[in-house]
Design a protein around this motif. Structure first.
Motif, short mmCIF file in Angstrom:
data_model
loop_
_atom_site.label_atom_id
_atom_site.label_comp_id
_atom_site.label_asym_id
_atom_site.label_seq_id
_atom_site.Cartn_x
_atom_site.Cartn_y
_atom_site.Cartn_z
N ASP A 8 21.34 25.41 4.55
CA ASP A 8 20.10 24.88 4.29
C ASP A 8 20.55 23.21 4.04
OD1 ASP A 8 21.24 25.23 2.08
OD2 ASP A 8 19.16 25.63 0.81
N ALA A 9 21.68 22.92 3.53
CA ALA A 9 22.27 21.45 3.26
C ALA A 9 22.26 20.93 4.38
CB ALA A 9 23.42 21.53 2.09
N TRP A 10 23.06 21.35 5.40
CA TRP A 10 23.29 20.87 6.88
C TRP A 10 21.91 20.56 7.59
CZ3 TRP A 10 27.46 19.06 9.23
CH2 TRP A 10 28.83 19.35 8.63
N GLU A 11 20.74 21.57 7.48
CA GLU A 11 19.73 21.45 7.98
C GLU A 11 18.80 20.26 7.43
OE1 GLU A 11 16.52 22.17 10.58
OE2 GLU A 11 18.63 22.71 10.79
N LEU A 12 18.71 20.16 6.19
CA LEU A 12 18.27 19.13 5.60
C LEU A 12 18.80 17.68 6.10
CD1 LEU A 12 16.27 17.91 3.41
CD2 LEU A 12 18.03 18.01 1.80
N ALA A 13 20.31 17.62 6.25
CA ALA A 13 20.85 16.33 6.71
C ALA A 13 20.13 16.08 8.14
CB ALA A 13 22.16 16.60 6.36
N TRP A 14 20.40 17.12 8.75
CA TRP A 14 19.88 16.68 10.20
C TRP A 14 18.47 16.25 10.39
CZ3 TRP A 14 22.74 15.80 14.06
CH2 TRP A 14 24.09 16.37 14.40
N GLN A 15 17.61 16.96 9.45
CA GLN A 15 16.26 16.74 9.58
C GLN A 15 15.83 15.43 9.02
OE1 GLN A 15 13.66 18.57 10.90
NE2 GLN A 15 14.86 20.19 11.24
N VAL A 16 16.42 14.91 7.94
CA VAL A 16 16.24 13.60 7.19
C VAL A 16 16.91 12.50 7.91
CG1 VAL A 16 16.10 12.20 5.33
CG2 VAL A 16 15.47 14.70 5.28
N ASN A 17 18.47 12.80 8.12
CA ASN A 17 19.16 11.47 8.58
C ASN A 17 18.91 11.48 10.14
OD1 ASN A 17 19.67 11.16 6.03
ND2 ASN A 17 21.73 12.49 6.19
N VAL A 18 18.73 12.19 10.89
CA VAL A 18 18.68 12.38 12.31
C VAL A 18 17.07 12.32 12.86
CG1 VAL A 18 19.44 12.97 14.63
CG2 VAL A 18 21.02 12.95 12.66
N LEU A 19 16.62 13.46 12.68
CA LEU A 19 15.49 13.88 13.54
C LEU A 19 14.20 12.93 13.03
CD1 LEU A 19 15.72 17.56 14.10
CD2 LEU A 19 16.03 15.71 15.53
N HIS A 58 0.79 -1.19 -0.26
CA HIS A 58 0.02 0.15 0.37
C HIS A 58 0.77 1.08 0.14
CE1 HIS A 58 -3.62 2.49 0.73
NE2 HIS A 58 -3.01 3.29 1.54
N ALA A 59 0.53 2.23 -0.98
CA ALA A 59 1.51 3.40 -1.05
C ALA A 59 0.90 4.52 -0.12
CB ALA A 59 1.65 3.88 -2.51
N VAL A 60 1.97 4.91 0.62
CA VAL A 60 1.60 6.35 1.43
C VAL A 60 2.64 7.47 0.91
CG1 VAL A 60 1.12 7.44 3.84
CG2 VAL A 60 0.53 4.86 3.13
N PRO A 61 2.60 7.90 -0.20
CA PRO A 61 3.61 8.98 -0.44
C PRO A 61 3.55 10.04 0.55
CG PRO A 61 2.09 8.37 -2.39
CD PRO A 61 1.40 7.88 -0.94
N GLY A 62 4.87 10.72 0.58
CA GLY A 62 4.76 11.72 1.38
C GLY A 62 6.25 11.92 2.12
N ASP A 63 6.23 13.18 3.01
CA ASP A 63 7.72 13.24 3.70
C ASP A 63 7.52 12.33 4.95
OD1 ASP A 63 9.68 14.54 4.94
OD2 ASP A 63 8.24 15.92 6.07
N ALA A 64 8.95 11.90 5.31
CA ALA A 64 8.99 10.71 6.23
C ALA A 64 9.97 11.52 7.15
CB ALA A 64 9.58 9.66 5.77
N ALA A 65 10.23 12.79 7.49
CA ALA A 65 10.95 13.37 8.27
C ALA A 65 10.52 14.32 8.98
CB ALA A 65 12.39 14.11 7.42
#
Length: 273
Positions: free
Chosen positions: A115-126, A69-76
């Motif tokens: 903003d690249a550092w922030e994106l990495a924190w949001q997706v890879n950690v938070l 079942h697909a649930v597209p969207g943000d996972a961060a």
């Protein structure tokens, strides 16, 4: 693990010697690469899979292929994670296994944009923090739950040419370790999948550093997924698809100056190319 599924049928356990049949599983970043391979492997093992990806068409294609079942969207982000988990519970009845696979590989060092550092924190950690904040109450009440974090060997070692990726993957590993140390006695199984090079679009974007350090021993996504299922079935915390990673990790821990000198030599070789 799951006591019920949305359509009323039973679900199998994923405890020791995990049998994935009937397991309610969520895989983020599953539109391609390791995530898609995880969704395929879990479905082949009998799991009921929710496929998440920012690319809605890719998520739907993998879901159609796997019977999921697909649930597209943000996972961060806060809202995206909450929406994904709510939708997955509506579909599965309960989430037994959460594969936090979505990640971003940002190159550069201190010069990388804020903003690249922030994106990495949001997706890879938070993203891990936000998911487990919502998953843990149910898992602890049931006394069972399984969390797979796709960390990368960069979280054990480092990735030359990519400070944001290296730093945040270290953070992801540290959080997975903390989860396991804190909740293991309450039935939570935590796994850190730490491959080196995997033949994905992410590897294609790593430039000269990736071609020197990762490409020569890169494996297919299906191989990484197969190791993930094997490692989960064996209740291993560290799942290392590349056989050399454990030795490199041990060298880093026991002879750090020698290891750093060797890594710096590699950096010099890449700069001289």
């Amino acid at each position: 693990m799951s006591e019920a599924r949305a359509d009323g049928a039973g679900a199998g356990p994923v405890g020791n010697g995990a049998d994935f049949a009937g397991t309610g599983a969520v895989v983020t970043g599953a539109g391609r690469g390791i995530g898609a391979a995880l969704a395929r492997a879990l479905a082949a093992a009998g799991a009921r899979v929710v496929v998440n990806d920012l690319d809605a068409d890719a998520a739907r294609a993998v879901a159609a292929e796997t019977g999921g079942h697909a649930v597209p969207g943000d996972a961060a982000g806060e809202d995206g994670v909450a929406a994904l988990i709510d939708a997955a519970r509506d579909r599965l009845g309960a989430i037994d296994l959460y594969c936090a696979n979505a990640g971003v590989a940002t190159t550069g060092g201190p010069d990388a944009a804020p903003d690249a550092w922030e994106l990495a924190w949001q997706v890879n950690v938070l993203a891990h923090v936000r998911a487990t904040r919502l998953l843990l109450p149910d898992w602890l009440e049931r006394g069972t739950g399984r969390y797979l974090a796709t960390v990368s060997a960069a979280g054990l070692l480092t990735m030359l040419g990519s400070a944001p990726y290296s730093v945040t993957k270290h953070g992801a590993l540290a959080y997975a370790e903390w989860l396991s140390a804190t909740y293991r006695h309450r039935g939570l199984k935590v796994h850190a999948l730490c491959p080196q090079g995997v033949r994905t679009r992410m590897l294609d974007g790593t430039g000269a550093h990736g071609q020197v350090l990762l490409a020569p021993t890169a494996i297919e996504p299906a191989e990484a997924a197969a190791e993930a299922l094997r490692g989960m079935a064996a209740d291993e915390f560290l799942i290392l698809p590349h056989p050399g990673t454990a030795g490199q990790y041990a060298a880093r821990a026991t002879t750090p100056d020698r290891w750093l000198r060797g890594m710096n030599r590699l950096q010099q070789e890449i700069e001289a190319r």
